[in-house]
Design a protein around this motif. Sequence first.
Motif, mmCIF file in Angstrom:
data_model
loop_
_atom_site.group_PDB
_atom_site.id
_atom_site.type_symbol
_atom_site.label_atom_id
_atom_site.label_comp_id
_atom_site.label_asym_id
_atom_site.label_seq_id
_atom_site.Cartn_x
_atom_site.Cartn_y
_atom_site.Cartn_z
ATOM 1 N N ASP A 22 0.881 -1.171 0.000
ATOM 2 C CA ASP A 22 0.000 0.000 0.000
ATOM 3 C C ASP A 22 0.917 1.218 0.000
ATOM 4 O O ASP A 22 1.441 1.604 1.035
ATOM 5 N N VAL A 23 1.122 1.793 -1.197
ATOM 6 C CA VAL A 23 2.161 2.807 -1.374
ATOM 7 C C VAL A 23 1.571 4.192 -1.615
ATOM 8 O O VAL A 23 0.631 4.350 -2.398
ATOM 9 N N SER A 24 2.147 5.178 -0.946
ATOM 10 C CA SER A 24 1.842 6.581 -1.240
ATOM 11 C C SER A 24 3.164 7.263 -1.575
ATOM 12 O O SER A 24 4.237 6.807 -1.161
ATOM 13 N N PHE A 25 3.068 8.346 -2.333
ATOM 14 C CA PHE A 25 4.256 9.107 -2.719
ATOM 15 C C PHE A 25 4.169 10.496 -2.128
ATOM 16 O O PHE A 25 3.117 11.130 -2.165
ATOM 17 N N THR A 26 5.277 10.963 -1.602
ATOM 18 C CA THR A 26 5.429 12.350 -1.177
ATOM 19 C C THR A 26 6.572 12.928 -2.000
ATOM 20 O O THR A 26 7.694 12.413 -1.949
ATOM 21 N N THR A 27 6.254 13.951 -2.789
ATOM 22 C CA THR A 27 7.272 14.586 -3.623
ATOM 23 C C THR A 27 7.776 15.825 -2.912
ATOM 24 O O THR A 27 6.994 16.665 -2.485
ATOM 25 N N ILE A 28 9.093 15.899 -2.791
ATOM 26 C CA ILE A 28 9.724 17.051 -2.141
ATOM 27 C C ILE A 28 10.607 17.761 -3.158
ATOM 28 O O ILE A 28 10.967 17.197 -4.181
ATOM 29 N N LYS A 29 10.968 18.972 -2.839
ATOM 30 C CA LYS A 29 11.879 19.724 -3.711
ATOM 31 C C LYS A 29 13.302 19.253 -3.435
ATOM 32 O O LYS A 29 13.743 19.208 -2.287
ATOM 33 N N GLY A 30 14.014 18.882 -4.493
ATOM 34 C CA GLY A 30 15.390 18.421 -4.353
ATOM 35 C C GLY A 30 16.334 19.558 -3.997
ATOM 36 O O GLY A 30 16.070 20.724 -4.301
ATOM 37 N N HIS A 31 17.416 19.226 -3.341
ATOM 38 C CA HIS A 31 18.471 20.182 -2.988
ATOM 39 C C HIS A 31 17.911 21.389 -2.234
ATOM 40 O O HIS A 31 18.306 22.525 -2.458
ATOM 41 N N SER A 32 16.961 21.100 -1.348
ATOM 42 C CA SER A 32 16.333 22.185 -0.582
ATOM 43 C C SER A 32 16.584 22.048 0.918
ATOM 44 O O SER A 32 15.890 22.652 1.718
ATOM 45 N N GLY A 33 17.550 21.223 1.285
ATOM 46 C CA GLY A 33 17.887 21.079 2.699
ATOM 47 C C GLY A 33 17.126 19.979 3.418
ATOM 48 O O GLY A 33 17.287 19.824 4.625
ATOM 49 N N HIS A 34 16.317 19.191 2.709
ATOM 50 C CA HIS A 34 15.615 18.061 3.335
ATOM 51 C C HIS A 34 16.690 17.032 3.724
ATOM 52 O O HIS A 34 17.378 16.496 2.850
#
Length: 164
Positions: free
Chosen positions: A129-141
């Motif tokens: 049961d998969v969900s995706f969370t998209t984050i901004k790359g190279h943003s300090g995450h």
Amino acid sequence: MPDQSAKLEPVPFVQIFTDGACRGNPGPGGWGVILRHPSTGTEKEFSGGEVETTNNQMELQAVISGLKQLTRNSRVEIITDSVYVAKGSLEWMPNWKKNDWRRREGKSWKPVKNEELWRELDSLLERHDVSFTTIKGHSGHPENERCDELAVEYAVKLQNQSDL
């Protein structure tokens, strides 16, 4: 009849952080993954790569490699900076499958790029049961930055080996 539901174990929840990198596109590439089990606090990092690949292939391979680590059906949150992988998994793949893994390009049909990887990802997504969370790359995450480090390290290692 005894209550069987008491014997069912809860489905584990896992977070998979991923990133891919490429030195040239195509060129030597790497992927990095952090697998986290929030309820126990356990975490595992791993990486890999290919001598001749693309950034999109490494983004896909990161998610595939993370999901392959799971030994049982799980609830999974994939955290990625790849809109390509997230959108492809959630929006594009259902149509590709209906159209025999082809996509429209203008008025004609073309094969889906990276079809083998998409098919492998599809079979893994069906198990969980998969969900995706998209984050901004190279943003300090922090986890995304770490996955990027792992991916780049592997790509550089392959690049240095090919320079010999």
